[in-house]
Design a protein around this motif. Structure first.
Motif, PDB file in Angstrom:
ATOM      1  N   TYR A 129      16.723   0.867  -2.548  1.00 29.50           N
ATOM      2  CA  TYR A 129      18.173   0.747  -2.676  1.00 29.50           C
ATOM      3  C   TYR A 129      18.589  -0.652  -3.114  1.00 29.50           C
ATOM      4  O   TYR A 129      19.480  -0.802  -3.972  1.00 29.50           O
ATOM      5  CB  TYR A 129      18.834   1.094  -1.344  1.00 29.50           C
ATOM      6  CG  TYR A 129      20.333   0.957  -1.375  1.00 29.50           C
ATOM      7  CD1 TYR A 129      21.121   1.874  -2.065  1.00 29.50           C
ATOM      8  CD2 TYR A 129      20.979  -0.096  -0.716  1.00 29.50           C
ATOM      9  CE1 TYR A 129      22.502   1.745  -2.119  1.00 29.50           C
ATOM     10  CE2 TYR A 129      22.359  -0.225  -0.751  1.00 29.50           C
ATOM     11  CZ  TYR A 129      23.111   0.699  -1.455  1.00 29.50           C
ATOM     12  OH  TYR A 129      24.482   0.576  -1.497  1.00 29.50           O
ATOM     13  N   ALA A 130      17.941  -1.673  -2.580  1.00 31.67           N
ATOM     14  CA  ALA A 130      18.318  -3.049  -2.922  1.00 31.67           C
ATOM     15  C   ALA A 130      18.114  -3.315  -4.412  1.00 31.67           C
ATOM     16  O   ALA A 130      18.980  -3.907  -5.072  1.00 31.67           O
ATOM     17  CB  ALA A 130      17.510  -4.045  -2.085  1.00 31.67           C
ATOM     18  N   SER A 131      16.980  -2.878  -4.968  1.00 35.34           N
ATOM     19  CA  SER A 131      16.730  -3.113  -6.385  1.00 35.34           C
ATOM     20  C   SER A 131      17.650  -2.249  -7.255  1.00 35.34           C
ATOM     21  O   SER A 131      18.013  -2.651  -8.368  1.00 35.34           O
ATOM     22  CB  SER A 131      15.264  -2.844  -6.731  1.00 35.34           C
ATOM     23  OG  SER A 131      14.899  -1.504  -6.449  1.00 35.34           O
ATOM     24  N   ALA A 144      20.090  -3.816 -10.043  1.00 29.87           N
ATOM     25  CA  ALA A 144      20.090  -3.362 -11.439  1.00 29.87           C
ATOM     26  C   ALA A 144      21.491  -2.947 -11.873  1.00 29.87           C
ATOM     27  O   ALA A 144      21.911  -3.214 -13.007  1.00 29.87           O
ATOM     28  CB  ALA A 144      19.112  -2.206 -11.606  1.00 29.87           C
ATOM     29  N   MET A 145      22.236  -2.303 -10.983  1.00 31.91           N
ATOM     30  CA  MET A 145      23.598  -1.902 -11.309  1.00 31.91           C
ATOM     31  C   MET A 145      24.492  -3.122 -11.514  1.00 31.91           C
ATOM     32  O   MET A 145      25.318  -3.156 -12.436  1.00 31.91           O
ATOM     33  CB  MET A 145      24.158  -1.006 -10.208  1.00 31.91           C
ATOM     34  CG  MET A 145      23.494   0.360 -10.120  1.00 31.91           C
ATOM     35  SD  MET A 145      24.061   1.338  -8.702  1.00 31.91           S
ATOM     36  CE  MET A 145      25.798   1.624  -9.130  1.00 31.91           C
ATOM     37  N   THR A 146      24.326  -4.113 -10.685  1.00 27.50           N
ATOM     38  CA  THR A 146      25.121  -5.333 -10.818  1.00 27.50           C
ATOM     39  C   THR A 146      24.811  -6.046 -12.121  1.00 27.50           C
ATOM     40  O   THR A 146      25.714  -6.486 -12.850  1.00 27.50           O
ATOM     41  CB  THR A 146      24.852  -6.271  -9.627  1.00 27.50           C
ATOM     42  OG1 THR A 146      25.255  -5.621  -8.410  1.00 27.50           O
ATOM     43  CG2 THR A 146      25.637  -7.575  -9.786  1.00 27.50           C
ATOM     44  N   ASP A 147      23.513  -6.162 -12.442  1.00 29.92           N
ATOM     45  CA  ASP A 147      23.111  -6.839 -13.678  1.00 29.92           C
ATOM     46  C   ASP A 147      23.680  -6.123 -14.905  1.00 29.92           C
ATOM     47  O   ASP A 147      24.044  -6.768 -15.893  1.00 29.92           O
ATOM     48  CB  ASP A 147      21.585  -6.901 -13.778  1.00 29.92           C
ATOM     49  CG  ASP A 147      20.974  -7.844 -12.753  1.00 29.92           C
ATOM     50  OD1 ASP A 147      21.721  -8.669 -12.182  1.00 29.92           O
ATOM     51  OD2 ASP A 147      19.754  -7.751 -12.532  1.00 29.92           O
ATOM     52  N   ALA A 148      23.743  -4.797 -14.843  1.00 35.87           N
ATOM     53  CA  ALA A 148      24.240  -4.011 -15.976  1.00 35.87           C
ATOM     54  C   ALA A 148      25.744  -3.787 -15.917  1.00 35.87           C
ATOM     55  O   ALA A 148      26.304  -3.147 -16.812  1.00 35.87           O
ATOM     56  CB  ALA A 148      23.525  -2.665 -16.023  1.00 35.87           C
ATOM     57  N   GLU A 149      26.382  -4.283 -14.866  1.00 37.71           N
ATOM     58  CA  GLU A 149      27.822  -4.094 -14.658  1.00 37.71           C
ATOM     59  C   GLU A 149      28.189  -2.604 -14.654  1.00 37.71           C
ATOM     60  O   GLU A 149      29.164  -2.181 -15.263  1.00 37.71           O
ATOM     61  CB  GLU A 149      28.630  -4.861 -15.721  1.00 37.71           C
ATOM     62  CG  GLU A 149      28.385  -6.361 -15.682  1.00 37.71           C
ATOM     63  CD  GLU A 149      29.226  -7.114 -16.704  1.00 37.71           C
ATOM     64  OE1 GLU A 149      29.757  -6.466 -17.638  1.00 37.71           O
ATOM     65  OE2 GLU A 149      29.364  -8.349 -16.560  1.00 37.71           O
ATOM     66  N   GLU A 158      23.932   5.209   5.082  1.00 41.28           N
ATOM     67  CA  GLU A 158      23.464   6.554   4.734  1.00 41.28           C
ATOM     68  C   GLU A 158      22.873   6.585   3.331  1.00 41.28           C
ATOM     69  O   GLU A 158      21.804   7.162   3.105  1.00 41.28           O
ATOM     70  CB  GLU A 158      24.620   7.551   4.812  1.00 41.28           C
ATOM     71  CG  GLU A 158      25.093   7.907   6.191  1.00 41.28           C
ATOM     72  CD  GLU A 158      26.260   8.881   6.134  1.00 41.28           C
ATOM     73  OE1 GLU A 158      26.209   9.884   6.879  1.00 41.28           O
ATOM     74  OE2 GLU A 158      27.205   8.658   5.345  1.00 41.28           O
ATOM     75  N   VAL A 159      23.587   5.967   2.400  1.00 42.05           N
ATOM     76  CA  VAL A 159      23.138   5.983   1.012  1.00 42.05           C
ATOM     77  C   VAL A 159      21.850   5.183   0.854  1.00 42.05           C
ATOM     78  O   VAL A 159      20.916   5.612   0.160  1.00 42.05           O
ATOM     79  CB  VAL A 159      24.234   5.452   0.076  1.00 42.05           C
ATOM     80  CG1 VAL A 159      23.723   5.373  -1.360  1.00 42.05           C
ATOM     81  CG2 VAL A 159      25.478   6.331   0.165  1.00 42.05           C
ATOM     82  N   ALA A 160      21.777   4.027   1.499  1.00 36.98           N
ATOM     83  CA  ALA A 160      20.565   3.209   1.411  1.00 36.98           C
ATOM     84  C   ALA A 160      19.367   3.962   1.973  1.00 36.98           C
ATOM     85  O   ALA A 160      18.271   3.946   1.391  1.00 36.98           O
ATOM     86  CB  ALA A 160      20.771   1.896   2.171  1.00 36.98           C
ATOM     87  N   SER A 161      19.566   4.643   3.095  1.00 38.88           N
ATOM     88  CA  SER A 161      18.482   5.421   3.693  1.00 38.88           C
ATOM     89  C   SER A 161      18.037   6.545   2.758  1.00 38.88           C
ATOM     90  O   SER A 161      16.838   6.818   2.614  1.00 38.88           O
ATOM     91  CB  SER A 161      18.942   5.994   5.036  1.00 38.88           C
ATOM     92  OG  SER A 161      17.943   6.823   5.600  1.00 38.88           O
ATOM     93  N   LEU A 162      19.004   7.188   2.109  1.00 37.91           N
ATOM     94  CA  LEU A 162      18.705   8.277   1.183  1.00 37.91           C
ATOM     95  C   LEU A 162      17.867   7.770   0.005  1.00 37.91           C
ATOM     96  O   LEU A 162      16.818   8.346  -0.330  1.00 37.91           O
ATOM     97  CB  LEU A 162      20.011   8.880   0.684  1.00 37.91           C
ATOM     98  CG  LEU A 162      19.936   9.920  -0.433  1.00 37.91           C
ATOM     99  CD1 LEU A 162      19.207  11.166   0.046  1.00 37.91           C
ATOM    100  CD2 LEU A 162      21.344  10.259  -0.926  1.00 37.91           C
ATOM    101  N   ILE A 163      18.315   6.696  -0.645  1.00 38.17           N
ATOM    102  CA  ILE A 163      17.597   6.163  -1.814  1.00 38.17           C
ATOM    103  C   ILE A 163      16.219   5.654  -1.404  1.00 38.17           C
ATOM    104  O   ILE A 163      15.225   5.888  -2.102  1.00 38.17           O
ATOM    105  CB  ILE A 163      18.410   5.047  -2.487  1.00 38.17           C
ATOM    106  CG1 ILE A 163      19.772   5.576  -2.965  1.00 38.17           C
ATOM    107  CG2 ILE A 163      17.625   4.433  -3.643  1.00 38.17           C
ATOM    108  CD1 ILE A 163      19.698   6.692  -3.966  1.00 38.17           C
TER     109      ILE A 163
END
Length: 294
Positions: free
Chosen positions: A75-77, A81-86, A141-146
């Motif tokens: 989830y962290a990566s 990646a989403m932040t880097d790609a905006e 919840e989302v972090a655990s899922l990913i």
């Protein structure tokens, strides 16, 4: 913990591809011919490989995130990646999944708001695939899922806006046989997953064709043919085609080695599969390629 038999992961993929090799060797030794190409099938069952192959061939595909040197592995990566790609909206897909199993449509917003829509259900025994699409709204919840999905490999794409028909978003499953688009079904939905077993419904293909116009329809089918051409050893390729908003462009989000189950559907009028289903059309194509007669 025992693996979920309904979940396709890295171990399943290794076993599956090894079985393909054994089947190919047995067929060769016995003088038989396999209709599908083993290497093509292996690539189509890895979303990362199939996306890269189509991208290299110039087929329009949604932009992907992560590289071989810096893959999305948790989830962290993913958020990095989403932040880097905006990017605030992405689809997170298990690399070897099918039928939208484990696919997560993820949206983020300022203020820490987050929404993940998926058929994956978190249970005390781990993740399970479900026929009910659900929504997770908290970051833990989302972090655990990913993080639970990540060990088997992830493919992450930009969530591109799909066109709508009758107030419902849609895409197309197009079956390309012998290099030519032969059958198609419209899949509509009120949520991001259009799969029919997840509440999607068949739409009106003629309505879509009218909305696209002749030029748009021919372009859509050309994109599907080009996607299938990336797998030249495969007499049949199921192509999932996104019709983007305003119906002016297209992108291929998936290719399927066995995506030809379209019950009660015959081929395009005027085409080589007119009046016959996908399986009959494939048999005809294989026999024609071998010089045999149906």
């Amino acid at each position: 913990r025992r693996p979920d038999p309904g979940r396709r992961g890295a171990r399943w993929y290794r076993t599956f591809t090894a079985a393909l090799v054994r089947i190919g060797a047995a067929a060769t030794a016995g003088g038989a011919r396999i209709a599908g190409d083993i290497d093509d099938i292996a690539v189509m069952f890895d979303k990362r490989l199939s996306h890269a192959r189509m991208l290299a061939a110039g087929v329009p595909v949604p932009p992907a995130f992560g590289t071989a040197d810096a893959p999305v592995h948790d989830y962290a990566s993913l958020r990095e990646a989403m932040t880097d790609a905006e990017e605030r909206r992405v689809f997170v897909k298990p690399a070897h999944g099918s039928s939208a199993s484990g696919v997560v449509a993820l949206q983020t917003a300022p203020g820490g708001r987050i929404r993940a829509i998926t058929s994956a259900a978190t249970t005390p025994d781990g993740l399970r695939n479900s026929l009910r699409v659900r929504t997770y709204l908290t970051e833990p919840e989302v972090a655990s899922l990913i993080d639970a999905l990540a060990p088997d490999g992830l493919h992450v794409e930009r969530w591109v806006p799909k066109a709508s028909i009758g107030g419902r978003t849609f895409d197309l499953r197009v079956v390309v046989i012998g290099g030519e688009p032969a059958h198609a079904v419209v899949r509509t939905s009120s949520h991001p997953m259009t799969n029919l077993h997840l509440g999607g419904a068949r739409g009106d293909l003629e309505e879509v064709r009218r909305a696209l116009g002749d030029d748009g329809w021919h372009e859509a089918m050309d994109v599907c043919a080009r996607a299938a051409a990336c797998f030249p050893g495969s007499p049949m390729v199921g192509v999932d085609l996104l019709v983007l908003s305003r119906m002016q462009s297209f992108a291929v989000c998936e290719v399927n080695a066995f995506g030809d189950l379209l019950p009660r559907l015959t081929g395009f009028p005027g085409g080589p599969a007119e009046g016959v289903d996908t399986y009959t059309a494939q048999i005809r194509a294989v026999l024609a390629g071998s010089g045999a007669h149906a």
